[in-house]
Design an enzyme around this catalytic site. Structure first.
Site, short mmCIF file in Angstrom:
data_model
loop_
_atom_site.label_atom_id
_atom_site.label_comp_id
_atom_site.label_asym_id
_atom_site.label_seq_id
_atom_site.Cartn_x
_atom_site.Cartn_y
_atom_site.Cartn_z
N LYS A 1 -0.55 18.82 5.88
CA LYS A 1 -0.75 19.02 7.38
C LYS A 1 -0.80 18.37 8.09
O LYS A 1 -1.43 16.96 7.62
CB LYS A 1 -2.18 19.93 7.81
N TYR B 1 -11.54 -2.69 31.49
CA TYR B 1 -12.23 -2.21 32.58
C TYR B 1 -13.92 -1.91 32.53
O TYR B 1 -14.36 -1.82 31.40
CB TYR B 1 -11.99 -0.26 32.61
#
Length: 360
Positions: A35, A256
């Site tokens: 999956k 940042y």
């Protein structure tokens, strides 16, 4: 030379893992869980490689199963969530899919359906996970209803799912096994209890089938574990290259938010990967990367396209290869630094990463 991330997927590592896992379950069938695009490794390619090496496949949703069938995969396929409407039942019949039934609503759908032939059904018992599955007090009545349903191919199979098999304390798994066995001990059909962690820790519960996901991709499903400890090899190695090498003076911040400052005069390498590629934004300073086989610590905040590592005076240059996880750097270790799990890291590699499928 490309300055963008590459996920190398190795067939030999995948087949090594399957062989090793089969040695742990000599009397039990292996269902490979593919999956979520085979945990980020590529649904169709992984299924093609594993065809003939495993006894069946498991996916979460019918769309995944249909993709496999339409790509030519003929092996047995189980849909772990089942289906939720008449259209889904018709597709399951058309594509010859096994279905999990986990509540009374789905039983009612089958009772009302008019299908050309019966479906192979796995009734899921909620033995303690309390997510999907039929509770103990409902199990026998729903089992009887399914047994009398014209759209069900008998005998019914049964299954459950462990909640804490990856943890050191096995008491809850023991209780789950006991609850499940109490419900199914006199019933015909095949049984499936174990996920990857269950295969490794609970040989008495292997049953007729095991559903193995993370372990086939070469990661350890146990909390705090490493693949090498259990004889597995990483199937995915996520790589990229150095974009820039920059001097960094003592006290200067980088990135940042300026959450990291250099403690001394040093150098940083800017690396061409970021959260836009699936690398975890919350990986902490100190998370290791490999450059030319040597470990260096991530510093500052991961950006969308780049991250930074401190390299000091090491001989690192623009274009040098960087490994983010895989061969030589366990994905489990990166997950710990990012306070997540290897399942998430592998399955969240994004579409802008180039995939190279290697036969060796």
């Amino acid at each position: 030379m490309h300055y963008s991330p590459v996920a190398e997927i190795r067939r030999t590592a995948l087949m090594h893992n399957i062989t090793h896992l089969r040695s742990q379950i000599p009397e039990t069938k292996l269902m490979a869980v593919i999956k979520a695009d085979a945990y980020g490794h590529g649904l169709v390619q992984v299924a093609r490689w594993l065809t003939g090496a495993v006894d069946g496949f498991a996916v979460a949703r019918i769309e995944e199963a249909v993709t496999l069938r339409e790509s030519g995969v003929e092996a047995r396929i189980l849909i772990l969530a089942g289906v939720f409407n008449q259209e889904g039942l018709e597709q399951a019949t058309q594509y010859d899919l096994d279905l999990v039934i986990h509540d009374a609503y789905q039983v009612g759908l089958l009772e009302q359906a008019n299908l050309p032939h019966g479906l192979k059904i796995w009734l899921k018992h909620d033995s303690g996970m309390h997510r999907l599955g039929v509770r103990c007090e409902e199990f026998q009545s729903l089992y009887r209803r399914l047994s009398h349903c014209a759209c069900v191919r008998l005998p019914l199979n049964t299954m459950t799912h462990f909640a804490t098999a990856d943890e050191a304390d096995g008491s809850e798994t023991e209780r789950q096994i006991a609850r499940f066995e109490a419900q199914v001990q006199d019933l015909p059909g095949e049984r499936a209890l174990c996920n990857s962690a269950g295969v490794l820790r609970w040989p008495s519960a292997h049953g007729d089938w095991v559903r193995v996901g993370l372990a086939i991709y070469g990661a350890n499903p146990m909390v705090g574990g490493r693949a090498q400890q259990i004889g597995l090899q990483p199937v995915m190695t996520l790589k990229t290259r150095v974009l820039a090498v920059r001097p960094q003076r003592q006290g200067e911040a980088a990135g940042y938010g300026q959450i990291w400052r250099a403690e001394r005069d040093t150098r940083i390498a800017v690396v061409a990967v970021g959260y836009g590629d699936g690398y975890p934004r919350h990986a902490a300073s100190g998370t290791p990367v490999l450059i030319n086989g040597q470990r260096f610590p991530l510093v500052g905040r991961v950006s969308m396209d780049t991250l930074m590592v401190e390299i000091g005076d090491a001989p690192v240059a623009v274009g040098d290869e960087v490994i983010l996880w895989g061969q030589g750097l366990p994905v489990e270790e990166i997950a710990e630094h990012a306070e997540t799990i290897p399942y998430e890291l592998l399955s969240q590699v994004t579409g802008r990463v180039r995939f190279h499928y290697l036969e060796e």
